[in-house]
Design a protein around this motif. Sequence first.
Motif, PDB file in Angstrom:
ATOM      1  N   ASP A 135       0.887  -1.195   0.121  1.00 27.85           N
ATOM      2  CA  ASP A 135       0.193   0.026  -0.021  1.00 27.85           C
ATOM      3  C   ASP A 135       0.871   1.221  -0.029  1.00 27.85           C
ATOM      4  OD1 ASP A 135      -1.949   2.115   0.441  1.00 27.85           O
ATOM      5  OD2 ASP A 135      -2.405   1.293   2.242  1.00 27.85           O
ATOM      6  N   LEU A 136       0.722   2.112  -0.917  1.00 29.53           N
ATOM      7  CA  LEU A 136       1.577   3.230  -1.024  1.00 29.53           C
ATOM      8  C   LEU A 136       1.238   4.276  -0.127  1.00 29.53           C
ATOM      9  CD1 LEU A 136       1.752   3.671  -4.994  1.00 29.53           C
ATOM     10  CD2 LEU A 136       3.419   2.766  -3.462  1.00 29.53           C
ATOM     11  N   ALA A 137       0.147   4.303   0.565  1.00 32.11           N
ATOM     12  CA  ALA A 137       0.034   5.016   1.514  1.00 32.11           C
ATOM     13  C   ALA A 137       0.542   4.824   2.922  1.00 32.11           C
ATOM     14  CB  ALA A 137      -1.616   5.381   1.728  1.00 32.11           C
ATOM     15  N   THR A 138       0.451   3.658   3.235  1.00 30.10           N
ATOM     16  CA  THR A 138       0.786   2.980   4.627  1.00 30.10           C
ATOM     17  C   THR A 138       2.035   2.157   4.562  1.00 30.10           C
ATOM     18  OG1 THR A 138      -0.409   1.067   4.513  1.00 30.10           O
ATOM     19  CG2 THR A 138      -1.714   3.076   5.392  1.00 30.10           C
ATOM     20  N   SER A 139       2.514   1.883   3.459  1.00 31.32           N
ATOM     21  CA  SER A 139       3.683   0.972   3.250  1.00 31.32           C
ATOM     22  C   SER A 139       3.502  -0.430   3.752  1.00 31.32           C
ATOM     23  CB  SER A 139       4.879   1.522   3.740  1.00 31.32           C
ATOM     24  OG  SER A 139       5.422   2.760   3.247  1.00 31.32           O
ATOM     25  N   LYS A 140       2.131  -0.678   4.094  1.00 31.67           N
ATOM     26  CA  LYS A 140       1.930  -2.073   4.660  1.00 31.67           C
ATOM     27  C   LYS A 140       1.847  -3.145   3.414  1.00 31.67           C
ATOM     28  CE  LYS A 140      -0.729  -1.403   8.707  1.00 31.67           C
ATOM     29  NZ  LYS A 140      -1.908  -1.487   9.439  1.00 31.67           N
ATOM     30  N   LEU A 141       2.217  -4.283   3.604  1.00 32.76           N
ATOM     31  CA  LEU A 141       2.086  -5.245   2.619  1.00 32.76           C
ATOM     32  C   LEU A 141       0.808  -6.385   2.937  1.00 32.76           C
ATOM     33  CD1 LEU A 141       5.938  -6.736   2.696  1.00 32.76           C
ATOM     34  CD2 LEU A 141       4.759  -5.030   1.157  1.00 32.76           C
ATOM     35  N   TYR A 142       0.156  -6.652   1.839  1.00 30.96           N
ATOM     36  CA  TYR A 142      -0.858  -7.427   1.723  1.00 30.96           C
ATOM     37  C   TYR A 142      -0.712  -8.672   0.608  1.00 30.96           C
ATOM     38  CZ  TYR A 142      -2.968  -3.480   4.213  1.00 30.96           C
ATOM     39  OH  TYR A 142      -3.224  -2.644   5.178  1.00 30.96           O
ATOM     40  N   THR A 143      -1.589  -9.477   0.996  1.00 32.62           N
ATOM     41  CA  THR A 143      -1.717 -10.426  -0.211  1.00 32.62           C
ATOM     42  C   THR A 143      -3.066 -10.451  -0.860  1.00 32.62           C
ATOM     43  OG1 THR A 143       0.046 -11.911   0.719  1.00 32.62           O
ATOM     44  CG2 THR A 143      -1.290 -13.023  -0.733  1.00 32.62           C
ATOM     45  N   VAL A 144      -3.388 -10.384  -2.039  1.00 33.13           N
ATOM     46  CA  VAL A 144      -4.677 -10.068  -2.418  1.00 33.13           C
ATOM     47  C   VAL A 144      -4.993 -10.932  -3.634  1.00 33.13           C
ATOM     48  CG1 VAL A 144      -4.863  -7.600  -1.652  1.00 33.13           C
ATOM     49  CG2 VAL A 144      -4.154  -8.185  -3.966  1.00 33.13           C
ATOM     50  N   PRO A 145      -6.281 -11.189  -3.696  1.00 27.02           N
ATOM     51  CA  PRO A 145      -6.430 -12.073  -4.866  1.00 27.02           C
ATOM     52  C   PRO A 145      -6.450 -11.184  -6.246  1.00 27.02           C
ATOM     53  CG  PRO A 145      -8.404 -12.224  -3.339  1.00 27.02           C
ATOM     54  CD  PRO A 145      -7.291 -11.313  -2.580  1.00 27.02           C
ATOM     55  N   VAL A 146      -6.143 -11.847  -7.257  1.00 28.40           N
ATOM     56  CA  VAL A 146      -6.089 -10.943  -8.515  1.00 28.40           C
ATOM     57  C   VAL A 146      -7.423 -10.107  -8.805  1.00 28.40           C
ATOM     58  CG1 VAL A 146      -4.154 -12.180  -9.415  1.00 28.40           C
ATOM     59  CG2 VAL A 146      -6.518 -12.838 -10.290  1.00 28.40           C
ATOM     60  N   HIS A 147      -8.678 -10.723  -8.731  1.00 28.33           N
ATOM     61  CA  HIS A 147      -9.809 -10.243  -8.784  1.00 28.33           C
ATOM     62  C   HIS A 147     -10.049  -8.789  -8.010  1.00 28.33           C
ATOM     63  CE1 HIS A 147     -11.134 -13.095  -5.780  1.00 28.33           C
ATOM     64  NE2 HIS A 147     -12.140 -12.002  -5.586  1.00 28.33           N
ATOM     65  N   THR A 148      -9.453  -8.651  -7.033  1.00 27.51           N
ATOM     66  CA  THR A 148      -9.889  -7.282  -6.093  1.00 27.51           C
ATOM     67  C   THR A 148      -9.090  -6.168  -6.409  1.00 27.51           C
ATOM     68  OG1 THR A 148      -7.837  -8.168  -4.434  1.00 27.51           O
ATOM     69  CG2 THR A 148     -10.177  -8.990  -4.197  1.00 27.51           C
ATOM     70  N   VAL A 149      -8.211  -6.240  -7.554  1.00 29.86           N
ATOM     71  CA  VAL A 149      -7.213  -5.209  -7.967  1.00 29.86           C
ATOM     72  C   VAL A 149      -7.490  -5.068  -9.590  1.00 29.86           C
ATOM     73  CG1 VAL A 149      -5.482  -5.203  -6.110  1.00 29.86           C
ATOM     74  CG2 VAL A 149      -5.221  -6.560  -8.272  1.00 29.86           C
ATOM     75  N   GLU A 150      -7.270  -3.572 -10.076  1.00 29.26           N
ATOM     76  CA  GLU A 150      -7.126  -3.344 -11.320  1.00 29.26           C
ATOM     77  C   GLU A 150      -5.802  -2.344 -11.761  1.00 29.26           C
ATOM     78  OE1 GLU A 150      -9.888  -0.076 -13.208  1.00 29.26           O
ATOM     79  OE2 GLU A 150     -10.891  -2.003 -13.268  1.00 29.26           O
ATOM     80  N   LYS A 151      -5.392  -3.018 -12.831  1.00 27.18           N
ATOM     81  CA  LYS A 151      -3.693  -2.479 -13.144  1.00 27.18           C
ATOM     82  C   LYS A 151      -4.409  -1.050 -13.781  1.00 27.18           C
ATOM     83  CE  LYS A 151       0.209  -3.168 -16.007  1.00 27.18           C
ATOM     84  NZ  LYS A 151       0.789  -3.993 -17.175  1.00 27.18           N
ATOM     85  N   MET A 152      -3.417   0.012 -13.138  1.00 26.02           N
ATOM     86  CA  MET A 152      -3.306   1.511 -13.601  1.00 26.02           C
ATOM     87  C   MET A 152      -2.455   1.477 -15.088  1.00 26.02           C
ATOM     88  SD  MET A 152      -3.287   3.283  -9.947  1.00 26.02           S
ATOM     89  CE  MET A 152      -3.722   4.673 -10.528  1.00 26.02           C
ATOM     90  N   ILE A 153      -2.850   2.307 -15.765  1.00 21.89           N
ATOM     91  CA  ILE A 153      -2.103   2.584 -16.813  1.00 21.89           C
ATOM     92  C   ILE A 153      -1.264   3.915 -16.992  1.00 21.89           C
ATOM     93  CG2 ILE A 153      -2.410   3.048 -19.537  1.00 21.89           C
ATOM     94  CD1 ILE A 153      -4.784   1.146 -19.294  1.00 21.89           C
TER      95      ILE A 153
END
Length: 74
Positions: free
Chosen positions: A56-74
Amino acid sequence: MKKRFNKVSTEHWNAKAGDKFKVIKDHHEVNGDLSKDSIVILIEIAHFPTMYRVKDLATSKLYTVPVHTVEKMI
């Protein structure tokens, strides 16, 4: 030679370490919550099942997320 899927990698399909993603669905873990609309950076990819290890860029915490919960930014 068969490819091993129980390893982590830095590239998979159209995603590679360093890519930015937007969280499109709230995510909960023991370490804390990652809110929808958070911006994260891809650290590595875990396979079988495919999950993204992100920072997370705001908190620097690490997470393991399923691929369907994120969307690539262009």
